[in-house]
Design a protein around this motif. Structure first.
Motif, mmCIF file in Angstrom:
data_model
loop_
_atom_site.group_PDB
_atom_site.id
_atom_site.type_symbol
_atom_site.label_atom_id
_atom_site.label_comp_id
_atom_site.label_asym_id
_atom_site.label_seq_id
_atom_site.Cartn_x
_atom_site.Cartn_y
_atom_site.Cartn_z
ATOM 1 N N UNK A 1 -21.506 -19.521 19.738
ATOM 2 C CA UNK A 1 -21.968 -20.443 18.699
ATOM 3 C C UNK A 1 -21.825 -19.809 17.320
ATOM 4 N N UNK A 2 -21.629 -20.627 16.282
ATOM 5 C CA UNK A 2 -21.590 -20.091 14.916
ATOM 6 C C UNK A 2 -22.945 -19.505 14.533
ATOM 7 N N UNK A 3 -22.931 -18.340 13.921
ATOM 8 C CA UNK A 3 -24.177 -17.688 13.516
ATOM 9 C C UNK A 3 -24.931 -18.516 12.498
ATOM 10 N N UNK A 4 -24.218 -19.251 11.670
ATOM 11 C CA UNK A 4 -24.857 -20.027 10.612
ATOM 12 C C UNK A 4 -25.369 -21.385 11.043
ATOM 13 N N UNK A 5 -25.336 -21.697 12.327
ATOM 14 C CA UNK A 5 -25.793 -23.005 12.788
ATOM 15 C C UNK A 5 -27.275 -23.209 12.509
ATOM 16 N N UNK A 6 -27.630 -24.436 12.227
ATOM 17 C CA UNK A 6 -29.023 -24.789 11.965
ATOM 18 C C UNK A 6 -29.913 -24.380 13.134
ATOM 19 N N UNK A 7 -31.009 -23.713 12.825
ATOM 20 C CA UNK A 7 -31.951 -23.274 13.850
ATOM 21 C C UNK A 7 -31.791 -21.823 14.266
ATOM 22 N N UNK A 8 -30.697 -21.178 13.833
ATOM 23 C CA UNK A 8 -30.488 -19.762 14.156
ATOM 24 C C UNK A 8 -30.904 -18.910 12.962
ATOM 25 N N UNK A 9 -31.776 -17.968 13.182
ATOM 26 C CA UNK A 9 -32.159 -17.034 12.125
ATOM 27 C C UNK A 9 -32.046 -15.604 12.651
ATOM 28 N N UNK A 10 -31.440 -14.738 11.851
ATOM 29 C CA UNK A 10 -31.230 -13.332 12.206
ATOM 30 C C UNK A 10 -32.144 -12.491 11.327
ATOM 31 N N UNK A 11 -33.083 -11.793 11.946
ATOM 32 C CA UNK A 11 -34.069 -11.012 11.191
ATOM 33 C C UNK A 11 -33.517 -9.643 10.831
ATOM 34 N N UNK A 12 -33.895 -9.149 9.667
ATOM 35 C CA UNK A 12 -33.538 -7.794 9.250
ATOM 36 C C UNK A 12 -34.684 -6.857 9.642
ATOM 37 N N UNK A 13 -34.920 -6.745 10.950
ATOM 38 C CA UNK A 13 -36.078 -6.001 11.438
ATOM 39 C C UNK A 13 -35.696 -4.784 12.280
ATOM 40 N N UNK A 14 -34.461 -4.301 12.120
ATOM 41 C CA UNK A 14 -34.024 -3.111 12.857
ATOM 42 C C UNK A 14 -34.389 -1.874 12.039
ATOM 43 N N UNK A 15 -35.367 -1.118 12.496
ATOM 44 C CA UNK A 15 -35.847 0.053 11.762
ATOM 45 C C UNK A 15 -36.044 1.221 12.721
ATOM 46 N N UNK A 16 -35.053 1.427 13.582
ATOM 47 C CA UNK A 16 -35.138 2.507 14.563
ATOM 48 C C UNK A 16 -34.632 3.817 13.984
ATOM 49 N N UNK A 17 -34.887 4.907 14.704
ATOM 50 C CA UNK A 17 -34.551 6.231 14.178
ATOM 51 C C UNK A 17 -33.050 6.488 14.164
ATOM 52 N N UNK A 18 -32.289 5.772 15.012
ATOM 53 C CA UNK A 18 -30.854 5.988 15.083
ATOM 54 C C UNK A 18 -30.073 4.688 15.070
ATOM 55 N N UNK A 19 -28.739 4.825 14.931
ATOM 56 C CA UNK A 19 -27.858 3.652 14.832
ATOM 57 C C UNK A 19 -28.429 2.678 13.804
ATOM 58 N N UNK A 20 -28.764 3.229 12.639
ATOM 59 C CA UNK A 20 -29.585 2.505 11.674
ATOM 60 C C UNK A 20 -28.846 1.396 10.937
ATOM 61 N N UNK A 21 -27.524 1.348 11.044
ATOM 62 C CA UNK A 21 -26.792 0.276 10.372
ATOM 63 C C UNK A 21 -26.083 -0.641 11.369
ATOM 64 N N UNK A 22 -26.696 -0.813 12.534
ATOM 65 C CA UNK A 22 -26.132 -1.728 13.529
ATOM 66 C C UNK A 22 -26.813 -3.085 13.516
#
Length: 394
Positions: free
Chosen positions: A174-195
């Motif tokens: 599905x398209x990421x921008x479809x209505x009803x899809x939200x992607x949170x910027x909540x990745x704050x782990x110690x590694x792989x920090x820009x994934x």
């Protein structure tokens, strides 16, 4: 600055090496920042490498998986977060090919190559919070998925949900921008920090029936069961790239900055027999992991080329080769990422260097699935000749 025309000319390997040099220059700084590597992702778009594994007939490079893994490893040595999202992008494309019909994947391949789409992951089979309900000629996806690597700043998502009535696993593109899809910027782990491996939320998302990958469907045939093996192969190459990067940094710092221990009675750290012995052990471990990883990629290519004719036994042989390589890459990499400070010395722990990121990245990513279960699968084969049972992790 990125993107630059000089980074997009030549063979895939040449492009990858130029991009990697640019990514490496800012890797430590971006590790401190976390968040989305937007500039680097756009450089990958401009480079054409997002079409690396797409057949030439659909506008891609037509690379085999051995070459694709080489590029994953090249990028991963520069920045394991970039190698991660790049590898997972190609895993998502392979998911469409393995689980979907020719009409589905051919159209998506063509559009991806033409529009330089980035694909992200929202398929986490162990997270069953997303539910699907049928509405005549379409389906609703509602709920959340965690560990959604590369979902942020993507054009397309591979998403999964459980059928509310039957419990069947459904997978859709599905398209990421479809209505009803939200992607949170909540990745704050110690590694792989820009994934950007955080949370994706689906709120009554409309998924068309033609977007469901049901022909042949998830893990439905030996060929479709190559999907988890490709995932494991990508992880193996990322782990190996981190070990190689840690080795390169250890060597650089030992030769240029480290001071010999007084009891060694040598003028240079590079003359210390204990340091030399450790570098010897590092090299042997890396060489073994490289041979096993490249062999696994070649066997995967052979299985991929078999297509629908692939047998369960042939698939099982590939599973064992990849599991063996993954164990070697993990154990060698974790050893080097820890022991690199034994050879580089106390000054190598300076915060600005952020050399600890190698261990943080590898330790975070190797928890993807427990190594003990890979060893059990290998042990079961050696004792009983029973191949690993296909699942999303084996």
């Amino acid at each position: 600055m990125l993107p630059d025309a000089t980074l997009t000319n030549g063979s895939p390997q040449q492009i990858a090496h130029r991009l990697a040099a640019a990514f490496a220059a800012t890797a430590a700084e971006r590790d401190a920042q976390g968040g989305t590597p937007k500039t680097e992702r756009d450089a990958l778009r401009a480079s054409g490498l997002l079409a690396l594994s797409i057949p030439e007939a659909y506008g891609g490079f037509g690379a085999n998986w051995r070459l694709t893994m080489d590029v994953v490893r090249t990028l991963g040595r520069a920045d394991s977060s970039i190698g991660h999202v790049f590898g997972f992008h190609h895993l998502m494309l392979a998911t469409v090919r393995l689980f979907g019909s020719t009409e589905q994947w051919s159209a998506w391949f063509e559009q991806t190559a033409r529009r330089q789409w980035f694909w992200g992951n929202a398929l986490n089979p162990l997270d069953e919070r997303a539910i699907s309900r049928s509405h005549q000629d379409w389906r609703e996806f509602s709920g959340q998925k965690s560990f959604c690597s590369g979902a942020l700043d993507s054009e397309m998502l591979i998403a999964s949900a459980r059928d509310a009535d039957t419990g069947t696993l459904l997978i859709a593109a599905v398209p990421t921008g479809r209505s009803g899809i939200s992607v949170a910027q909540d990745w704050e782990n110690m590694g792989q920090r820009q994934t950007d491996s955080g949370t994706v939320t689906f709120e009554k998302v409309r998924v068309e029936n033609h977007e469901i990958l049901a022909d042949p469907g998830p893990l439905s045939t030996p060929f479709a069961c190559l999907r988890p093996l490709l995932a494991q192969l990508i992880l193996t190459n990322i782990y190996l790239s981190i070990g190689e990067s840690a080795f390169n940094d250890a060597r650089h710092y030992t030769l240029r900055e480290a001071r010999p221990w007084h009891a060694a009675r040598v003028e240079k750290t590079a003359e210390d027999p204990y340091v030399l012995g450790q570098f010897g052990e590092f090299w042997v471990g890396l060489e073994a992991a490289r041979v096993l990883t490249d062999r696994a990629a070649e066997r995967f290519d052979t299985a991929w080329n078999r297509g629908a004719a692939l047998t369960e036994a042939e698939r099982g042989e590939v599973a064992l080769a990849i599991a063996t390589a993954k164990v070697a890459a993990t154990e060698t990499g974790l050893s080097i990422c820890t022991r690199m400070f034994d050879v580089a010395g106390a000054r190598a722990t300076h915060g600005a260097l952020r050399l600890d990121r190698h261990w943080r990245n590898l330790r975070t990513h190797t928890l993807h699935d427990p190594l003990a279960y890979k060893l059990r699968e290998i042990g079961e084969w050696t004792l009983t000749q029973r191949y690993p049972t296909p699942s999303f992790y084996s």
